[in-house]
Design an enzyme around this catalytic site. Structure first.
Site, PDB file in Angstrom:
ATOM      1  N   ASP A  68       0.847  -1.189   0.000  1.00 18.46           N
ATOM      2  CA  ASP A  68       0.000   0.000   0.000  1.00 18.46           C
ATOM      3  C   ASP A  68       0.884   1.241   0.000  1.00 18.46           C
ATOM      4  O   ASP A  68       1.964   1.194   0.584  1.00 18.46           O
ATOM      5  CB  ASP A  68      -0.765   0.015   1.335  1.00 18.46           C
ATOM      6  CG  ASP A  68      -2.263   0.018   1.168  1.00 18.46           C
ATOM      7  OD1 ASP A  68      -2.726  -0.319   0.079  1.00 18.46           O
ATOM      8  OD2 ASP A  68      -2.959   0.354   2.140  1.00 18.46           O
ATOM      9  N   TYR A  70       2.194   4.793   1.450  1.00 15.40           N
ATOM     10  CA  TYR A  70       2.154   5.410   2.780  1.00 15.40           C
ATOM     11  C   TYR A  70       0.931   6.312   2.859  1.00 15.40           C
ATOM     12  O   TYR A  70       0.563   6.982   1.894  1.00 15.40           O
ATOM     13  CB  TYR A  70       3.413   6.240   3.026  1.00 15.40           C
ATOM     14  CG  TYR A  70       4.701   5.437   3.080  1.00 15.40           C
ATOM     15  CD1 TYR A  70       4.853   4.386   3.978  1.00 15.40           C
ATOM     16  CD2 TYR A  70       5.772   5.753   2.242  1.00 15.40           C
ATOM     17  CE1 TYR A  70       6.042   3.667   4.035  1.00 15.40           C
ATOM     18  CE2 TYR A  70       6.970   5.037   2.298  1.00 15.40           C
ATOM     19  CZ  TYR A  70       7.092   3.992   3.205  1.00 15.40           C
ATOM     20  OH  TYR A  70       8.269   3.281   3.266  1.00 15.40           O
ATOM     21  N   HIS A 190       9.093  -9.536   5.709  1.00 15.21           N
ATOM     22  CA  HIS A 190       8.883  -8.116   5.432  1.00 15.21           C
ATOM     23  C   HIS A 190       9.841  -7.283   6.299  1.00 15.21           C
ATOM     24  O   HIS A 190      10.143  -7.662   7.438  1.00 15.21           O
ATOM     25  CB  HIS A 190       7.436  -7.743   5.747  1.00 15.21           C
ATOM     26  CG  HIS A 190       7.010  -6.432   5.183  1.00 15.21           C
ATOM     27  ND1 HIS A 190       7.269  -5.231   5.816  1.00 15.21           N
ATOM     28  CD2 HIS A 190       6.370  -6.117   4.040  1.00 15.21           C
ATOM     29  CE1 HIS A 190       6.797  -4.239   5.091  1.00 15.21           C
ATOM     30  NE2 HIS A 190       6.241  -4.743   4.001  1.00 15.21           N
TER      31      HIS A 190
END
Length: 225
Positions: A68, A70, A190
């Protein structure tokens, strides 16, 4: 059906033409027009396709996939994990720079702007290209994923020897779109502080990427910023 003609680099426009003409993209555009009437959307309109305009289709050598944009003011500029000059580095980006430092002994950059990477053929895309201010995930499942899945498929089909860096479960779910017989897929946790110690730190993806590019006759990425 209305004709959609986005401001996107010609090479990308050619390989994604069918997407811009598909019903889901019209629906997506209508959703965004409506959203903008009532909310602040990131990144600004001219930067939604920034990753594609900075890294033409013919130039792509490496793909890094985020989830996504920020969702804070001034942070998103259309490149995953990157922030404009002068904006504080988000935690995931801080951890990316830590791994770079460990892997290649590069100094931690002052700026979180990754444009230098894009100019060398690193495509920095999020799966969802827009977001509502202060509301993470607000534009998921509106059509962007159809589009960015197609982007990955087109890179996989039409190019060879591309390095895909898939960080975290979300990015790794896209592995099925990539032909690993003709590309290198590197997977790790991640870089978020929640998961970086579970396998992102020490993954050495930056040096592994360059070793592969060198082995396949391509110019290595200068990761220093």
């Amino acid at each position: 059906m209305q004709k959609i003609d986005p401001n996107i680099e010609d090479g990308w426009k050619a390989v994604l033409k069918d997407q811009f003409q598909s019903p889901y993209f019209t629906t997506l555009k209508e959703f965004l027009v409506e959203e903008k009437k009532h909310h602040v959307i990131y990144p600004p309109g001219p930067l939604i396709f920034n990753a594609f305009n900075r890294t033409p289709f013919d130039s792509v050598k490496v793909v890094i996939l985020g989830q996504d944009p920020y969702h804070g003011k001034g942070q998103a500029h259309g490149l995953c994990f990157s922030v404009p000059q002068g904006i504080q580095k988000p935690p995931s980006l801080v951890n990316i720079f830590k791994e770079l430092n460990t892997d290649l002994s590069l100094p931690i950059p002052e700026s979180g702007n990754l444009e230098k990477w894009t100019d060398q053929g690193v495509l920095l895309i999020n799966a969802t290209l827009t977001v509502r201010d202060s509301l993470a995930g607000s534009h998921q499942k509106k059509g962007w994923e159809n589009f960015t899945n197609r982007v990955i498929e087109m890179v996989s089909q039409k190019k060879s020897g591309v390095v895909f860096l898939l960080w975290g479960r979300f990015a790794q779910a896209k592995e099925s779109l990539i032909d690993s017989n003709k590309h290198l897929v590197l997977k790790a946790a991640h870089p978020s502080p929640l998961s970086a110690y579970n396998g992102f730190f020490g993954c050495r993806h930056f040096s592994l990427c360059n070793e592969y590019l060198k082995r396949t006759g391509k110019t290595e990425i200068d990761w220093a910023l």
